[in-house]
Design an enzyme around this catalytic site. Sequence first.
Site, PDB file in Angstrom:
ATOM      1  CG  HIS A   1      -1.103   3.586   4.583  1.00 16.55           C
ATOM      2  ND1 HIS A   1      -1.629   3.066   5.744  1.00 16.55           N
ATOM      3  CD2 HIS A   1      -0.872   2.542   3.755  1.00 16.55           C
ATOM      4  CE1 HIS A   1      -1.725   1.741   5.630  1.00 16.55           C
ATOM      5  NE2 HIS A   1      -1.276   1.403   4.433  1.00 16.55           N
TER       6      HIS A   1
ATOM      7  CD  GLU B   1     -14.588  15.575  12.478  1.00 14.65           C
ATOM      8  OE1 GLU B   1     -15.836  15.588  12.540  1.00 14.65           O
ATOM      9  OE2 GLU B   1     -13.850  15.600  13.498  1.00 14.65           O
TER      10      GLU B   1
ATOM     11  CB  SER C   1      -0.929   0.017   1.216  1.00 15.09           C
ATOM     12  OG  SER C   1      -0.184  -0.123   2.415  1.00 15.09           O
TER      13      SER C   1
END
Length: 266
Positions: free
Chosen positions: A222, A207, A15
Amino acid sequence: METAKKKTIFLVSDSTVQSYPRSMAPQCGWGQLLVKYMTTGAYRVYHSENSSFANAVTYETDTVKIDNRAMAGRGARNYLAEGRFDDCLAAMREDDWLLIQFGHNDAYKAKPERFCEPEEFGKILWESYITPAREHGVHPVLVTPIAMREFDEDMICRPSFNEYRLAMLKLGKERNIPVIDLGLLTADFNTKLGPEKCKHIYMWVPEGMFEGWPDGDQDNAHLQYSGAYLYAGLAAGALKGIPGFPKEVLTDDVKTATRADTAFFR
């Protein structure tokens, strides 16, 4: 240069290298942006013509093709078991290049289909990846796993999954395989930045900012676009030092790893 004569650089990994759809922005693998260091102009992006796997993406410039076969959640063992490398081998031609980066998922004991001991890891890479690639006349290059955003008490980022990294370095030395120590390069880069600025490399997103991540994320493994771009640059810079690699496909402004520019985050 005619398409049929272009060399292809295959990427086999997980990934941290994978190509992602726009819906997952800003998550991005460094394999997705390696093409940025191989052209200053337009390039084509399409599903890899000879692959049965949906995640395979090819980036084609005037001089080279990058075929990114990286897939999330895969280590050397389960990538092989799923037939992904056989799929890759079927597309390879003599004088192509193969970059192999595993280690992140191979260390995950909770997932037995992924896990393998470091000693076994080196054996799998040699017998099931390097040897078949060489039999196809392909040039393999080992790439150690990128560092995670982890710092010790001295604010130093160390290479992650170090047993697997060392297994790759040992295999490279014993079998005369080029190794890009991207684990060390990225760890050193992170140390220069420090833990706060490193949040701009990894998937630390607030967010409500991105449609695909409505709740945000705080992910130390990641990459987001900026980190993938920089880490692709470190990989491209290291490719310049690989004997026999066609340096003419790299852009003139590819930097060496030691000159990676931390000003990007000032």
